[in-house]
Enzyme design. Sequence first.
Site, mmCIF file in Angstrom:
data_model
loop_
_atom_site.group_PDB
_atom_site.id
_atom_site.type_symbol
_atom_site.label_atom_id
_atom_site.label_comp_id
_atom_site.label_asym_id
_atom_site.label_seq_id
_atom_site.Cartn_x
_atom_site.Cartn_y
_atom_site.Cartn_z
ATOM 1 N N HIS A 309 0.812 -1.216 0.000
ATOM 2 C CA HIS A 309 0.000 0.000 0.000
ATOM 3 C C HIS A 309 0.848 1.269 0.000
ATOM 4 O O HIS A 309 0.335 2.360 -0.252
ATOM 5 C CB HIS A 309 -0.973 -0.002 1.190
ATOM 6 C CG HIS A 309 -0.360 0.315 2.513
ATOM 7 N ND1 HIS A 309 0.039 -0.661 3.402
ATOM 8 C CD2 HIS A 309 -0.085 1.499 3.108
ATOM 9 C CE1 HIS A 309 0.524 -0.087 4.490
ATOM 10 N NE2 HIS A 309 0.465 1.224 4.338
ATOM 11 N N ASP A 358 -0.122 -7.589 1.572
ATOM 12 C CA ASP A 358 0.414 -6.226 1.604
ATOM 13 C C ASP A 358 1.935 -6.275 1.717
ATOM 14 O O ASP A 358 2.512 -6.026 2.788
ATOM 15 C CB ASP A 358 -0.214 -5.477 2.780
ATOM 16 C CG ASP A 358 0.095 -3.990 2.749
ATOM 17 O OD1 ASP A 358 0.501 -3.489 1.689
ATOM 18 O OD2 ASP A 358 -0.080 -3.335 3.799
ATOM 19 N N SER A 450 4.204 2.485 8.333
ATOM 20 C CA SER A 450 3.785 1.475 7.361
ATOM 21 C C SER A 450 4.957 1.023 6.509
ATOM 22 O O SER A 450 5.789 1.826 6.080
ATOM 23 C CB SER A 450 2.706 2.061 6.436
ATOM 24 O OG SER A 450 1.497 2.226 7.110
#
Length: 506
Positions: A309, A358, A450
């Site tokens: 992402h 992911d 992230s």
Amino acid sequence: MRFYIFFYVYSFLNIITAKKSNHLSCECGMAGKNRRIVGGTTVQPHQYPWLVSLMLGPKLHCGGAIITDQHILTAGHCITFGVSYKDLTVNVGMHDRLGSSFSVVRLKHGVKHHAFTSNAVRDINDIAVLTLDRKLNFSDTVRPICLPDENMDFRDMSLTVAGWGKTRQGALTSSRYLLETRVKLVDMRTCSKAAIYKDNLVRDTMVCAYSLGKDACQGDSGGPLFATHNKTRNKKWYQVGIVSWGIDCAKKDYPDCGRPSESIVSMRIVGGRRAVPHSFPWTVAILKNERMHCGGAMITDRHILSAGHCFKWDNIQDMMALIGLDNLDLLAEVEKRNISSVKIHERFTSTAVRDENDIAIATLNIPVDFSDNIVPVCLPKPGQDFSNRVGTIVGWGRVGVEKTSSKVLLKASLRILTDDECIKSKLSQHLKPTMMCAFSKGKDGCQGDSGGPLLVFEPDGNYVQAGVVSWGIGCADSRYPGVYTKVSNYIDWVKRHSSSGKTCEA
């Protein structure tokens, strides 16, 4: 002037309720027979027979001191931040960490002070008593240190700090042999001249100690600050303090270089702490339009493992990778690279809540050279399970939902949940077998973290990347653990798409 802060032991002697030793022939605080110091730093074997090391697997975690035949005095922060006394073993009667003459003892209990609290810089009431699972036999190499009484004054005296901690700031390994240094107590007025100390000192329970170029360092935490006293004609050693906290190691005039104290006090991964500079040398910051965007980890000299992402909806031409980074304000020696291509997993999908599969590999336009500050992380074995292990997350992400990114690399320790625990959480309807959960109260990754690594320290002395920071609801919300991509499910895919890079073994 740069100081190190010690917990003042006799401020809380009333919490140490351990029974007296039943070894009638033992006298506390009597040094070992060999008393000569080699080269001014190395301690003769068993010169301080009360010193112990607390080990987290094969890794030096903290120091401590024997106070009875079954109790160790150490710092409260040594059994906090995701580490329980159950995770530790105690090396007793040790001088050489690679030797075989010492004993390894397990712990059956550990208690820190009921009023222990912490922020990103300092710990208050930083004291703990650990109970061994068996009693020690005292000898020339194993004996307790004495505890002081409240009328003892150690000002203007030479005090000793000893341990197996790192010998310099930024070192990757701890000392093999027991080392010592001499420091002196510093009055609180002098210690408080540096704002970061003034704002975090508790005068009743903390003391400052200092000697130019001499200090405790990482791994010495929890160890004793000790001295002789004329009350016993300087024949016995008394524990004056416990190594608690400080800023870096043996630095003069900290803080300096125009950095305000707030940049360290307030900047933290949620519930985390300042990482020792370059102690996680594979960690990468990915900027977008010169702002913190995502994290990642070097797996070869030209490949970064990150989250899908982080790249799915953004243009890589707007991105730059910073490798060998600690402080976003200090980029002179940092390697800067553009990203030439990204491979996102073919089955990556996304909903409003979660991302599945992911994981992504970013390729740098120019490879980097490995060094002390740039080292690739190890990959786990296919299918490797990390349930109930202590994991570490690192990153420069936001320090809270409504807060800004950190300028310095931060870390936090989390417990990796079992798949069953993960499924039973409030996130259950969004979870897949390729995901893993990790949580510790008040700690979490947040926006900007992230893509960064969830690391586990293995018995062989290496960190492996167990997970990739993927998604969550809020930051450090007790109802929702953080969710990570299980790297061990994607080993073949990762190796296939990073085969053109070099690793340490190549």
